[in-house]
Write a protein that holds these residues in place. Structure first.
Motif, PDB file in Angstrom:
ATOM      1  N   ILE A   1       0.773  -1.149   0.064  1.00  0.00           N
ATOM      2  CA  ILE A   1       0.143  -0.102   0.071  1.00  0.00           C
ATOM      3  C   ILE A   1       0.986   0.998   0.108  1.00  0.00           C
ATOM      4  O   ILE A   1       0.473   2.028  -0.721  1.00  0.00           O
ATOM      5  CB  ILE A   1      -1.040  -0.085   1.299  1.00  0.00           C
ATOM      6  CG1 ILE A   1      -1.837  -1.218   1.271  1.00  0.00           C
ATOM      7  CG2 ILE A   1      -1.742   1.286   1.349  1.00  0.00           C
ATOM      8  CD1 ILE A   1      -2.785  -1.498   2.348  1.00  0.00           C
ATOM      9  N   HIS A   2       1.874   1.264   0.676  1.00  0.00           N
ATOM     10  CA  HIS A   2       2.831   2.417   0.915  1.00  0.00           C
ATOM     11  C   HIS A   2       3.400   2.780  -0.549  1.00  0.00           C
ATOM     12  O   HIS A   2       3.555   4.049  -1.102  1.00  0.00           O
ATOM     13  CB  HIS A   2       4.162   2.110   1.803  1.00  0.00           C
ATOM     14  CG  HIS A   2       4.711   3.247   2.129  1.00  0.00           C
ATOM     15  ND1 HIS A   2       5.757   3.248   3.315  1.00  0.00           N
ATOM     16  CD2 HIS A   2       4.670   4.622   1.582  1.00  0.00           C
ATOM     17  CE1 HIS A   2       6.052   4.395   3.446  1.00  0.00           C
ATOM     18  NE2 HIS A   2       5.656   5.334   2.541  1.00  0.00           N
ATOM     19  N   PHE A   3       3.871   1.759  -1.247  1.00  0.00           N
ATOM     20  CA  PHE A   3       4.494   1.948  -2.528  1.00  0.00           C
ATOM     21  C   PHE A   3       3.449   2.468  -3.298  1.00  0.00           C
ATOM     22  O   PHE A   3       3.592   3.547  -4.431  1.00  0.00           O
ATOM     23  CB  PHE A   3       5.032   0.627  -2.901  1.00  0.00           C
ATOM     24  CG  PHE A   3       5.829   0.600  -4.730  1.00  0.00           C
ATOM     25  CD1 PHE A   3       7.128   0.868  -4.496  1.00  0.00           C
ATOM     26  CD2 PHE A   3       5.119   0.807  -5.721  1.00  0.00           C
ATOM     27  CE1 PHE A   3       7.751   1.144  -5.673  1.00  0.00           C
ATOM     28  CE2 PHE A   3       5.562   0.856  -6.687  1.00  0.00           C
ATOM     29  CZ  PHE A   3       6.933   1.117  -6.964  1.00  0.00           C
ATOM     30  N   ALA A   4       2.174   2.033  -3.620  1.00  0.00           N
ATOM     31  CA  ALA A   4       1.193   2.260  -4.428  1.00  0.00           C
ATOM     32  C   ALA A   4       0.855   3.808  -4.130  1.00  0.00           C
ATOM     33  O   ALA A   4       0.580   4.454  -4.882  1.00  0.00           O
ATOM     34  CB  ALA A   4      -0.065   1.439  -4.232  1.00  0.00           C
ATOM     35  N   VAL A   5       0.716   4.217  -2.947  1.00  0.00           N
ATOM     36  CA  VAL A   5       0.211   5.490  -2.559  1.00  0.00           C
ATOM     37  C   VAL A   5       1.250   6.501  -3.008  1.00  0.00           C
ATOM     38  O   VAL A   5       1.182   7.663  -3.609  1.00  0.00           O
ATOM     39  CB  VAL A   5      -0.244   5.759  -0.987  1.00  0.00           C
ATOM     40  CG1 VAL A   5      -0.012   7.133  -0.551  1.00  0.00           C
ATOM     41  CG2 VAL A   5      -1.257   5.130  -0.730  1.00  0.00           C
ATOM     42  N   MET A   6       2.694   6.151  -2.818  1.00  0.00           N
ATOM     43  CA  MET A   6       3.611   6.796  -3.327  1.00  0.00           C
ATOM     44  C   MET A   6       3.629   7.316  -4.945  1.00  0.00           C
ATOM     45  O   MET A   6       3.796   8.317  -5.427  1.00  0.00           O
ATOM     46  CB  MET A   6       5.052   6.296  -3.197  1.00  0.00           C
ATOM     47  CG  MET A   6       5.525   6.261  -1.630  1.00  0.00           C
ATOM     48  SD  MET A   6       6.905   5.172  -1.189  1.00  0.00           S
ATOM     49  CE  MET A   6       8.146   5.863  -2.410  1.00  0.00           C
ATOM     50  N   ARG A   7       3.140   6.158  -5.650  1.00  0.00           N
ATOM     51  CA  ARG A   7       3.003   6.232  -6.985  1.00  0.00           C
ATOM     52  C   ARG A   7       1.644   7.052  -7.219  1.00  0.00           C
ATOM     53  O   ARG A   7       1.917   7.819  -8.378  1.00  0.00           O
ATOM     54  CB  ARG A   7       3.163   4.951  -7.743  1.00  0.00           C
ATOM     55  CG  ARG A   7       4.258   4.025  -7.843  1.00  0.00           C
ATOM     56  CD  ARG A   7       5.310   4.803  -8.130  1.00  0.00           C
ATOM     57  NE  ARG A   7       5.208   4.943  -9.603  1.00  0.00           N
ATOM     58  CZ  ARG A   7       6.076   4.059 -10.522  1.00  0.00           C
ATOM     59  NH1 ARG A   7       6.421   2.961  -9.934  1.00  0.00           N
ATOM     60  NH2 ARG A   7       6.032   4.170 -11.781  1.00  0.00           N
ATOM     61  N   VAL A   8       0.855   7.011  -6.703  1.00  0.00           N
ATOM     62  CA  VAL A   8      -0.200   7.755  -6.929  1.00  0.00           C
ATOM     63  C   VAL A   8      -0.137   9.260  -6.713  1.00  0.00           C
ATOM     64  O   VAL A   8      -0.196  10.198  -7.474  1.00  0.00           O
ATOM     65  CB  VAL A   8      -1.459   7.353  -5.697  1.00  0.00           C
ATOM     66  CG1 VAL A   8      -2.549   8.662  -5.761  1.00  0.00           C
ATOM     67  CG2 VAL A   8      -2.114   5.955  -6.124  1.00  0.00           C
ATOM     68  N   GLN A   9       0.809   9.451  -5.690  1.00  0.00           N
ATOM     69  CA  GLN A   9       1.152  11.060  -5.462  1.00  0.00           C
ATOM     70  C   GLN A   9       2.189  11.325  -6.542  1.00  0.00           C
ATOM     71  O   GLN A   9       1.864  12.379  -7.216  1.00  0.00           O
ATOM     72  CB  GLN A   9       1.939  11.045  -4.175  1.00  0.00           C
ATOM     73  CG  GLN A   9       2.190  12.402  -3.640  1.00  0.00           C
ATOM     74  CD  GLN A   9       2.776  12.822  -2.276  1.00  0.00           C
ATOM     75  OE1 GLN A   9       3.647  11.994  -1.872  1.00  0.00           O
ATOM     76  NE2 GLN A   9       2.316  13.592  -1.338  1.00  0.00           N
ATOM     77  N   ALA A  10       2.824  10.620  -7.023  1.00  0.00           N
ATOM     78  CA  ALA A  10       3.864  11.053  -8.391  1.00  0.00           C
ATOM     79  C   ALA A  10       2.717  11.313  -9.473  1.00  0.00           C
ATOM     80  O   ALA A  10       3.105  11.950 -10.217  1.00  0.00           O
ATOM     81  CB  ALA A  10       4.762  10.070  -8.643  1.00  0.00           C
ATOM     82  N   ALA A  11       2.050  10.235  -9.605  1.00  0.00           N
ATOM     83  CA  ALA A  11       1.132  10.447 -10.805  1.00  0.00           C
ATOM     84  C   ALA A  11       0.345  11.782 -10.681  1.00  0.00           C
ATOM     85  O   ALA A  11       0.080  12.369 -11.837  1.00  0.00           O
ATOM     86  CB  ALA A  11       0.203   9.279 -10.994  1.00  0.00           C
ATOM     87  N   LEU A  12      -0.333  11.930  -9.558  1.00  0.00           N
ATOM     88  CA  LEU A  12      -1.203  13.380  -9.625  1.00  0.00           C
ATOM     89  C   LEU A  12      -0.180  14.507  -9.832  1.00  0.00           C
ATOM     90  O   LEU A  12      -0.560  15.578 -10.301  1.00  0.00           O
ATOM     91  CB  LEU A  12      -1.576  13.526  -8.034  1.00  0.00           C
ATOM     92  CG  LEU A  12      -2.891  12.552  -7.815  1.00  0.00           C
ATOM     93  CD1 LEU A  12      -3.025  12.372  -6.274  1.00  0.00           C
ATOM     94  CD2 LEU A  12      -3.993  12.930  -8.485  1.00  0.00           C
ATOM     95  N   SER A  13       1.187  14.390  -9.247  1.00  0.00           N
ATOM     96  CA  SER A  13       2.270  15.498  -9.514  1.00  0.00           C
ATOM     97  C   SER A  13       2.376  15.756 -11.025  1.00  0.00           C
ATOM     98  O   SER A  13       2.529  16.803 -11.455  1.00  0.00           O
ATOM     99  CB  SER A  13       3.386  15.350  -8.725  1.00  0.00           C
ATOM    100  OG  SER A  13       4.465  16.392  -8.890  1.00  0.00           O
ATOM    101  N   GLY A  14       2.451  14.520 -11.741  1.00  0.00           N
ATOM    102  CA  GLY A  14       2.819  14.640 -13.185  1.00  0.00           C
ATOM    103  C   GLY A  14       1.735  15.247 -13.861  1.00  0.00           C
ATOM    104  O   GLY A  14       1.954  15.835 -14.766  1.00  0.00           O
ATOM    105  N   ILE A  15       0.564  14.756 -13.534  1.00  0.00           N
ATOM    106  CA  ILE A  15      -0.684  15.403 -14.182  1.00  0.00           C
ATOM    107  C   ILE A  15      -0.707  16.989 -13.988  1.00  0.00           C
ATOM    108  O   ILE A  15      -1.120  17.740 -14.828  1.00  0.00           O
ATOM    109  CB  ILE A  15      -1.956  14.529 -13.691  1.00  0.00           C
ATOM    110  CG1 ILE A  15      -2.024  13.053 -14.093  1.00  0.00           C
ATOM    111  CG2 ILE A  15      -3.143  15.391 -14.057  1.00  0.00           C
ATOM    112  CD1 ILE A  15      -2.920  12.242 -13.497  1.00  0.00           C
ATOM    113  N   ALA A  16      -0.578  17.455 -12.818  1.00  0.00           N
ATOM    114  CA  ALA A  16      -0.805  18.631 -12.447  1.00  0.00           C
ATOM    115  C   ALA A  16       0.142  19.530 -13.090  1.00  0.00           C
ATOM    116  O   ALA A  16       0.129  20.584 -13.508  1.00  0.00           O
ATOM    117  CB  ALA A  16      -0.494  19.007 -10.885  1.00  0.00           C
ATOM    118  N   GLY A  17       1.552  18.971 -13.123  1.00  0.00           N
ATOM    119  CA  GLY A  17       2.517  19.619 -13.973  1.00  0.00           C
ATOM    120  C   GLY A  17       2.406  19.810 -15.561  1.00  0.00           C
ATOM    121  O   GLY A  17       2.392  20.753 -15.932  1.00  0.00           O
TER     122      GLY A  17
END
Length: 252
Positions: A172-188
């Motif tokens: 779950i920790h790894f998945a949430v890290m990737r969720v946060q990275a994906a959201l950052s990429g989309i926002a950028g």
């Protein structure tokens, strides 16, 4: 179980899910690579052609399920290798890991409620041992767990590995890290400022970054149910932020 594997009338069956994935891919065909489309179609046709009678379903279940898992892994690999890592790819990552975090949390919640540890940190009995090994294998985590802890299967260590380990792709920790990275990429890439989905993901990640399994074990089912709820809230926030936003926001 025919209903959960090939029954197209059940929207949650394997065959229906793959059919929905193919339809979604068809609708965005111009955004995905030819290799992705071919792999999705290959898996779709393989599942559609697997129509055994009831007497054959149990005997062929292992082969069918193994081939399906392999097909899904191939699609993920081809996606990462052939699709431009732009906004569309980040949305795929977001969906993949948001679903993974929620599914893993729900699976662990059921396991820890139905087969709670017999004693804190203690070794399970034979039947319980089989159940916990089955849980690890269902998350493709048994070998990785054994490398981390050896074959000393303990419920508390399993919870720590599947919830808090930041380096294992199915945790779950790894998945949430990737969720946060994906959201950052989309926002950028979209040029939009961080919104409620980013804040929700950041809050969830912080709880995992600083979580201690000794503190969580006493309330683990409630904590896991909270993760499922937070994943649902993130999904809703993403929909509002990037899909169902007011027209004046889009024009601005």
């Amino acid at each position: 179980d025919e209903r959960t594997t090939i029954d197209l009338a059940n929207r949650e069956s394997i065959a229906a899910s793959i059919g929905a994935a193919r339809e979604n891919a068809r609708q965005v065909r111009e955004e995905i690579s030819t290799e992705m489309w071919e792999e999705i179609n290959r898996l779709y046709l393989r599942v559609q052609q697997h129509q055994p009678v009831a007497s054959e379903l149990t005997a062929g279940a292992h082969e069918f399920l193994s081939a399906t898992v392999t097909g899904v892994h191939q699609i993920q690999g081809v996606t990462d290798a052939t699709m431009t890592h732009g906004e569309g790819w980040h949305f795929i990552e977001l969906g993949r890991y948001l679903e993974r975090a929620s599914s893993t949390a729900a699976l662990l919640d059921v396991q820890f409620r139905e087969a709670p540890p017999t004693a804190a940190g203690g070794l399970p009995g034979v039947s319980e041992f089989v159940e916990w090994v089955g849980l690890l294998k269902s998350c493709c985590a048994f070998e990785a767990y054994c490398r981390h802890y050896t074959a000393d299967v303990r419920p508390q260590r399993i919870a720590e590995f599947l919830v808090l380990n930041p380096g294992f792709p199915r945790s779950i920790h790894f998945a949430v890290m990737r969720v946060q990275a994906a959201l950052s990429g989309i926002a950028g890439l979209s040029g939009r400022p961080a919104g409620s989905s980013d804040r929700l993901a950041g809050r969830l990640r912080a709880s995992l970054d600083y979580g201690q399994i000794d503190e969580l074990m006493g309330e683990l089912p409630a904590y896991l149910q909270g993760i499922v709820r937070q994943a649902t809230l993130i999904n809703a926030a993403v929909h509002q932020q990037y899909i169902a936003y007011p027209i004046d926001t889009g024009l601005a």
